[in-house]
Design an enzyme around this catalytic site. Structure first.
Site, PDB file in Angstrom:
ATOM      1  N   ILE A 155      32.827  45.814  33.195  1.00  0.00           N
ATOM      2  CA  ILE A 155      33.652  44.829  33.725  1.00  0.00           C
ATOM      3  C   ILE A 155      33.021  44.154  34.648  1.00  0.00           C
ATOM      4  O   ILE A 155      31.878  44.656  35.301  1.00  0.00           O
ATOM      5  CB  ILE A 155      34.727  45.878  34.973  1.00  0.00           C
ATOM      6  CG1 ILE A 155      35.573  46.787  33.977  1.00  0.00           C
ATOM      7  CG2 ILE A 155      35.421  45.114  35.841  1.00  0.00           C
ATOM      8  CD1 ILE A 155      36.611  47.631  34.870  1.00  0.00           C
ATOM      9  N   ASP A 156      33.282  42.857  35.094  1.00  0.00           N
ATOM     10  CA  ASP A 156      32.470  41.898  35.838  1.00  0.00           C
ATOM     11  C   ASP A 156      32.323  42.363  37.154  1.00  0.00           C
ATOM     12  O   ASP A 156      33.119  43.255  37.778  1.00  0.00           O
ATOM     13  CB  ASP A 156      33.252  40.510  35.879  1.00  0.00           C
ATOM     14  CG  ASP A 156      33.340  39.723  34.569  1.00  0.00           C
ATOM     15  OD1 ASP A 156      32.603  40.307  33.690  1.00  0.00           O
ATOM     16  OD2 ASP A 156      34.205  39.088  34.490  1.00  0.00           O
ATOM     17  N   LYS A 157      31.359  42.152  37.802  1.00  0.00           N
ATOM     18  CA  LYS A 157      30.770  42.509  39.241  1.00  0.00           C
ATOM     19  C   LYS A 157      31.998  42.524  40.231  1.00  0.00           C
ATOM     20  O   LYS A 157      32.184  43.371  40.936  1.00  0.00           O
ATOM     21  CB  LYS A 157      29.744  41.803  39.663  1.00  0.00           C
ATOM     22  CG  LYS A 157      29.280  42.064  41.252  1.00  0.00           C
ATOM     23  CD  LYS A 157      28.286  41.145  41.677  1.00  0.00           C
ATOM     24  CE  LYS A 157      28.034  41.385  43.329  1.00  0.00           C
ATOM     25  NZ  LYS A 157      26.928  40.357  43.678  1.00  0.00           N
ATOM     26  N   ARG A 258      39.700  35.388  31.994  1.00  0.00           N
ATOM     27  CA  ARG A 258      39.217  34.160  33.080  1.00  0.00           C
ATOM     28  C   ARG A 258      39.457  32.712  32.401  1.00  0.00           C
ATOM     29  O   ARG A 258      39.753  31.885  32.738  1.00  0.00           O
ATOM     30  CB  ARG A 258      38.122  34.276  33.706  1.00  0.00           C
ATOM     31  CG  ARG A 258      38.170  35.754  34.449  1.00  0.00           C
ATOM     32  CD  ARG A 258      36.463  36.348  35.029  1.00  0.00           C
ATOM     33  NE  ARG A 258      36.091  35.395  35.800  1.00  0.00           N
ATOM     34  CZ  ARG A 258      34.820  35.652  36.362  1.00  0.00           C
ATOM     35  NH1 ARG A 258      34.030  36.389  35.787  1.00  0.00           N
ATOM     36  NH2 ARG A 258      34.303  34.699  37.364  1.00  0.00           N
TER      37      ARG A 258
END
Length: 350
Positions: A155-157, A258
């Site tokens: 998962i993205d930061k 996104r």
């Protein structure tokens, strides 16, 4: 002949979970598949390959085969292995984690925003893997080996929410195969700019690296570049200038939600990478601008949360579903928008 991940950029190798493809040469002697692959895949072991066959991660001509299968000339062998650890020392660090579930095979984490998943350039410490290495330091596998955190997805930061980490190679193989086959149920909540005409819909469009900026992804609508990607969405709550939606992933490309939402004109709220960190909908009044500034301060990241994760347990086969509450920053900005949309006035308080 060989198509190897080493020929691809690092981020695409990770996305494919170390997927190798071999076409057996015409002059190759008949050989057990585990021995054949050991000669071709660097930094692997016979046990790891055998575990991969048990998990159905080794295919011959698109069909899973057992470890005693004997390869024949012109066989097409596909190998799906989990991500290899990076060549850096993992330091155990006592970092608090939200853990709704853990057993001998896996652990579920509700990742907080700002936490990097794996050590890499610029983030060698303070990551989820560092925290799990500390948590597992006194644990042993069923075979008596030290338990290590084994990633199957990321998962993205600055994205929060539910993710799964394996604690055994067999569990990692099984889960990685499920992610690769898109049989994992993943739902995200996102606050996005703009209103939707329909209550639900589907976004399709190949996703790949932007040729002008390799750090971001883009949609290639003609389908000639990038990888096939499908995102389903439905509206949860409307606020006029922004909308809370639920996204369900059919595929799992880098930054998929996104970039797909930007593609259809609805960037994520405060997503600096994809243009959501500016006023895209609303009025030109000074109070409204201040209201948006206050909202950005409340959630200083993209408004994206991995809400739930459903999968078949790699050891028992039982279906497991884990849901998570929204983190405080996400909840706070939603309340601010509810107040604004209900009263048609701008709350200028911090």
């Amino acid at each position: 002949m060989k198509e190897d991940l080493n020929d691809l950029p690092q981020e695409e190798r990770e996305e494919m979970y170390e997927h190798h493809r071999f076409v057996v040469d015409k002059g190759t002697d008949i050989l057990r598949i585990d021995k054949y692959l050991m000669n071709l895949i660097p930094n692997t072991s016979r046990n790891k390959i055998q575990q991969a066959t048990k998990a159905g991660c080794i295919l011959v001509n698109d069909k899973p085969e057992k470890q005693n299968y004997r390869v024949k000339p012109l066989d097409v062998i596909s190998v799906l292995l989990p991500n290899p650890p990076r060549e850096i020392e993992i330091i155990a660090e006592d970092i608090p984690l939200l853990v709704p579930y853990e057993d001998d095979d896996l652990i579920i984490i509700n990742k907080e925003p700002g936490l990097v998943v794996h050590p890499a350039y610029g983030n060698y410490t303070g990551t989820l893997v560092n925290a799990l290495t500390y948590r597992f330091q006194d644990q042993k596998t069923k075979e008596g080996d030290p338990v290590r955190p084994l990633l199957v997805h990321r998962i993205d930061k600055n994205t929060s929410g539910i993710m799964i980490v394996a604690k055994s190679e067999l569990a990692q193989m099984n889960l990685a195969k499920n992610f690769f086959d898109h049989t994992i149920d993943r739902k995200y909540w996102a606050l996005v700019w703009g209103d939707f005409k329909e209550d639900e819909g589907t976004i399709e469009g190949n996703i790949g690296r932007n040729p002008k900026d390799r750090l971001v992804m883009t949609v290639f609508p003609d389908g000639e570049n990038g990888k096939h990607a499908v995102t389903h969405y439905k509206v949860i709550e409307r606020f006029g200038y922004v909308t809370l939606i639920e996204c369900q992933l059919e595929t799992g490309r880098t930054h998929q939600i996104r970039v797909h939402l930007k593609y259809i004109g609805h960037p994520l709220f405060n997503d600096a990478t994809y243009g959501g960190d500016m006023i895209l909908k609303g009025t030109t009044f000074t109070k409204y601008k201040q209201f948006i500034k206050n909202c950005f301060q409340l959630i200083p990241r993209q408004a994206l949360h991995a809400k739930s994760l459903g999968f078949n347990h790699p050891a028992t086969g039982e279906y497991k579903l884990f849901d998570s509450d929204l983190p405080s920053d996400f909840s706070a900005v939603l309340e601010k928008w509810r107040h604004y949309s209900k009263h048609k006035t701008v709350d200028t308080e911090e």
